[in-house]
Design an enzyme around this catalytic site. Structure first.
Site, PDB file in Angstrom:
ATOM      1  N   LYS A  65     -49.585  16.247   6.785  1.00 55.06           N
ATOM      2  CA  LYS A  65     -49.758  17.693   6.612  1.00 55.06           C
ATOM      3  C   LYS A  65     -48.430  18.455   6.484  1.00 55.06           C
ATOM      4  O   LYS A  65     -48.379  19.500   5.856  1.00 55.06           O
ATOM      5  CB  LYS A  65     -50.575  18.282   7.770  1.00 55.06           C
ATOM      6  CG  LYS A  65     -52.053  17.884   7.744  1.00 55.06           C
ATOM      7  CD  LYS A  65     -52.821  18.560   8.871  1.00 55.06           C
ATOM      8  CE  LYS A  65     -54.251  18.088   8.932  1.00 55.06           C
ATOM      9  NZ  LYS A  65     -55.058  18.785   9.942  1.00 55.06           N
ATOM     10  N   ASP A 100     -57.463  24.812   8.372  1.00 57.05           N
ATOM     11  CA  ASP A 100     -57.802  24.526   9.775  1.00 57.05           C
ATOM     12  C   ASP A 100     -57.842  25.823  10.578  1.00 57.05           C
ATOM     13  O   ASP A 100     -58.677  25.985  11.489  1.00 57.05           O
ATOM     14  CB  ASP A 100     -56.766  23.589  10.414  1.00 57.05           C
ATOM     15  CG  ASP A 100     -56.906  22.153   9.923  1.00 57.05           C
ATOM     16  OD1 ASP A 100     -58.021  21.755   9.539  1.00 57.05           O
ATOM     17  OD2 ASP A 100     -55.892  21.427   9.926  1.00 57.05           O
ATOM     18  N   GLY A 123     -52.598  22.796  23.544  1.00 58.42           N
ATOM     19  CA  GLY A 123     -52.081  21.923  22.486  1.00 58.42           C
ATOM     20  C   GLY A 123     -51.159  22.691  21.566  1.00 58.42           C
ATOM     21  O   GLY A 123     -51.430  23.852  21.230  1.00 58.42           O
ATOM     22  N   THR A 148     -46.069  19.045  26.666  1.00 58.62           N
ATOM     23  CA  THR A 148     -44.627  19.220  26.448  1.00 58.62           C
ATOM     24  C   THR A 148     -44.378  20.725  26.320  1.00 58.62           C
ATOM     25  O   THR A 148     -44.644  21.335  25.281  1.00 58.62           O
ATOM     26  CB  THR A 148     -44.183  18.500  25.152  1.00 58.62           C
ATOM     27  OG1 THR A 148     -44.658  17.148  25.203  1.00 58.62           O
ATOM     28  CG2 THR A 148     -42.679  18.515  24.988  1.00 58.62           C
ATOM     29  N   TYR A 211     -64.106  16.239  17.742  1.00 66.12           N
ATOM     30  CA  TYR A 211     -65.504  16.169  17.286  1.00 66.12           C
ATOM     31  C   TYR A 211     -66.114  14.776  17.452  1.00 66.12           C
ATOM     32  O   TYR A 211     -67.241  14.531  17.008  1.00 66.12           O
ATOM     33  CB  TYR A 211     -65.629  16.643  15.833  1.00 66.12           C
ATOM     34  CG  TYR A 211     -64.686  15.963  14.871  1.00 66.12           C
ATOM     35  CD1 TYR A 211     -64.969  14.717  14.345  1.00 66.12           C
ATOM     36  CD2 TYR A 211     -63.494  16.571  14.510  1.00 66.12           C
ATOM     37  CE1 TYR A 211     -64.095  14.088  13.495  1.00 66.12           C
ATOM     38  CE2 TYR A 211     -62.615  15.956  13.650  1.00 66.12           C
ATOM     39  CZ  TYR A 211     -62.926  14.714  13.137  1.00 66.12           C
ATOM     40  OH  TYR A 211     -62.038  14.096  12.300  1.00 66.12           O
TER      41      TYR A 211
HETATM   42  P1  NAP Z   1     -51.025  16.202  17.055  1.00 68.69           P
HETATM   43  O1  NAP Z   1     -50.261  17.051  16.113  1.00 68.69           O
HETATM   44  O2  NAP Z   1     -50.652  14.776  17.234  1.00 68.69           O
HETATM   45  O3  NAP Z   1     -50.995  16.943  18.491  1.00 68.69           O
HETATM   46  C1  NAP Z   1     -51.571  16.341  19.603  1.00 68.69           C
HETATM   47  C2  NAP Z   1     -51.628  17.351  20.754  1.00 68.69           C
HETATM   48  O4  NAP Z   1     -52.343  16.743  21.834  1.00 68.69           O
HETATM   49  C3  NAP Z   1     -50.256  17.733  21.302  1.00 68.69           C
HETATM   50  O5  NAP Z   1     -50.302  19.066  21.754  1.00 68.69           O
HETATM   51  C4  NAP Z   1     -50.104  16.755  22.488  1.00 68.69           C
HETATM   52  O6  NAP Z   1     -49.232  17.210  23.483  1.00 68.69           O
HETATM   53  C5  NAP Z   1     -51.506  16.751  23.011  1.00 68.69           C
HETATM   54  N1  NAP Z   1     -51.815  15.566  23.801  1.00 68.69           N
HETATM   55  C6  NAP Z   1     -51.968  14.292  23.366  1.00 68.69           C
HETATM   56  N2  NAP Z   1     -52.265  13.471  24.390  1.00 68.69           N
HETATM   57  C7  NAP Z   1     -52.302  14.244  25.506  1.00 68.69           C
HETATM   58  C8  NAP Z   1     -52.563  13.992  26.877  1.00 68.69           C
HETATM   59  N3  NAP Z   1     -52.855  12.747  27.318  1.00 68.69           N
HETATM   60  N4  NAP Z   1     -52.531  15.037  27.738  1.00 68.69           N
HETATM   61  C9  NAP Z   1     -52.254  16.290  27.307  1.00 68.69           C
HETATM   62  N5  NAP Z   1     -51.991  16.602  26.021  1.00 68.69           N
HETATM   63  C10 NAP Z   1     -52.012  15.590  25.130  1.00 68.69           C
HETATM   64  O7  NAP Z   1     -52.583  16.173  16.662  1.00 68.69           O
HETATM   65  P2  NAP Z   1     -53.429  17.345  15.952  1.00 68.69           P
HETATM   66  O8  NAP Z   1     -53.421  17.152  14.501  1.00 68.69           O
HETATM   67  O9  NAP Z   1     -52.944  18.643  16.510  1.00 68.69           O
HETATM   68  O10 NAP Z   1     -54.918  17.021  16.464  1.00 68.69           O
HETATM   69  C11 NAP Z   1     -55.313  17.281  17.794  1.00 68.69           C
HETATM   70  C12 NAP Z   1     -56.829  17.085  17.905  1.00 68.69           C
HETATM   71  O11 NAP Z   1     -57.484  18.061  17.100  1.00 68.69           O
HETATM   72  C13 NAP Z   1     -57.314  15.710  17.404  1.00 68.69           C
HETATM   73  O12 NAP Z   1     -58.345  15.265  18.260  1.00 68.69           O
HETATM   74  C14 NAP Z   1     -57.865  16.017  16.021  1.00 68.69           C
HETATM   75  O13 NAP Z   1     -58.897  15.120  15.635  1.00 68.69           O
HETATM   76  C15 NAP Z   1     -58.426  17.418  16.253  1.00 68.69           C
HETATM   77  N6  NAP Z   1     -58.543  18.209  15.027  1.00 68.69           N
HETATM   78  C16 NAP Z   1     -59.781  18.657  14.709  1.00 68.69           C
HETATM   79  C17 NAP Z   1     -59.936  19.426  13.585  1.00 68.69           C
HETATM   80  C18 NAP Z   1     -61.321  19.915  13.257  1.00 68.69           C
HETATM   81  O14 NAP Z   1     -61.522  20.403  12.130  1.00 68.69           O
HETATM   82  N7  NAP Z   1     -62.272  19.855  14.178  1.00 68.69           N
HETATM   83  C19 NAP Z   1     -58.846  19.748  12.760  1.00 68.69           C
HETATM   84  C20 NAP Z   1     -57.586  19.270  13.122  1.00 68.69           C
HETATM   85  C21 NAP Z   1     -57.450  18.494  14.260  1.00 68.69           C
HETATM   86  P3  NAP Z   1     -47.654  16.860  23.408  1.00 68.69           P
HETATM   87  O15 NAP Z   1     -47.061  17.854  22.444  1.00 68.69           O
HETATM   88  O16 NAP Z   1     -47.158  17.017  24.791  1.00 68.69           O
HETATM   89  O17 NAP Z   1     -47.545  15.430  22.906  1.00 68.69           O
END
Ligand code: NAP
Length: 265
Positions: A65, A100, A123, A148, A211
């Site tokens: 992205k 998004d 997040g 973080t 989801y």
């Molecule tokens: P990303 O950029 O990798 O970010 C991951 C986030 O999760 C970061 O804030 C990270 O914190 C946090 N995190 C991961 N493991 C953790 C833990 N054990 N405890 C606390 N915080 C934790 O991923 P993303 O693209 O933002 O996606 C995040 C989620 O949203 C995923 O499940 C994805 O499938 C979902 N999503 C859904 C949609 C939808 O349309 N429904 C769209 C986009 C994403 P740190 O910064 O500290 O690592």
């Protein structure tokens, strides 16, 4: 025939092809939606190649992205978020958009949630950035909490009327909040939650971006408190609806897309 698609890695289990193809079928459009897995450093080349081949539109998912920003002209929102999930090839140069953000906004609105108070976004990754800008653009005050902390405070400097925090502040942040969004991956394929049940209350509307499963522990805990709950498939649906409408200029058959999505969850 128009070709639309998704680039990401991996994309094998993506729900976007059935969701979009159900819409093409419903509206009688001669179109297909296919998935591509470029190499790790191949996102920008993939966008240029798709443009050369006459692909009509691309969605972009993890891990590309941010990378595709180099190959498109981002709109203002995508530029502020720093990530593109939708590429439109209809103009002179490919343009980049982020649906998004509006996906989260429409998911909440669709459930009757007023977006005029205070939101807590947990997040600060890709989804956290998109949701924070989306809710701030609606006029909400946004409190961003992240494991973080430095990422939350950095994001809060970019988002209007926002503040950055650690996860330990969540109970205080939520006490007078109206909306909570989980934009972490916590709860995905595991029965865990990023927010202690004690911190939730019945005046909240809670959107979980996760989801899979549809009913996460966070949403179960929130429902037990009497909160309004919105599962992540609504956000996924509306980011797809926004992309579909941008690419085709047609109103999306939202119910058909929703059924196609939920049949696979
Ligand atoms: P990303 O950029 O990798 O970010 C991951 C986030 O999760 C970061 O804030 C990270 O914190 C946090 N995190 C991961 N493991 C953790 C833990 N054990 N405890 C606390 N915080 C934790 O991923 P993303 O693209 O933002 O996606 C995040 C989620 O949203 C995923 O499940 C994805 O499938 C979902 N999503 C859904 C949609 C939808 O349309 N429904 C769209 C986009 C994403 P740190 O910064 O500290 O690592």
């Amino acid at each position: 025939m128009d070709v639309f698609g998704l680039i990401g890695n991996p994309v094998g289990h993506s729900l976007s092809p059935p969701m979009h193809e159900a819409a093409y079928e419903e509206l009688g459009l001669d179109a297909r939606y296919v998935t591509f897995e470029p190499d790790e450093d191949g996102a920008a080349a993939a966008v240029r190649g798709a443009d050369a081949l006459g692909v009509a539109g691309l969605n972009v998912t993890i891990p590309f992205k941010q990378d595709v920003l180099d190959a498109v002209e981002p709109d203002d929102l995508a530029e502020r978020i720093g990530a593109v999930n939708t590429v439109d090839f209809s103009g002179e140069t490919p343009t980049g958009h982020n649906t998004d953000a509006i996906g989260a906004v429409r998911a909440l609105r669709d459930h009757g949630v007023a977006l005029d108070g205070t939101a807590v976004v947990v997040g600060a990754g890709g989804a956290g950035r998109a949701v924070s800008f989306g809710l701030a653009d609606e006029g909400m005050t946004v409190r961003i909490a992240n494991r973080t902390v430095s990422k939350a405070t950095a994001l809060a400097e970019d988002v209007p009327d926002a503040s950055g925090h650690g996860l330990e502040d969540l109970e205080a942040l939520l006490s007078d909040a109206d909306v909570l969004v989980n934009a972490t991956s916590v709860g995905m394929d595991e029965d865990e939650t990023p927010v202690a049940a004690d911190a939730l209350h019945g005046d909240l509307a809670v959107l979980d971006a996760v989801y899979s499963p549809l009913e996460t522990r966070l949403l179960r805990d929130a429902a037990a408190e009497g909160a309004t709950t919105v599962d992540g498939a609504w956000m996924l649906l509306y980011q797809g609806v926004e992309a579909f409408e941008r690419w085709t200029g047609r109103d999306a058959p939202v119910d058909v897309m929703n059924d196609a999505l939920r049949a696979r969850l």
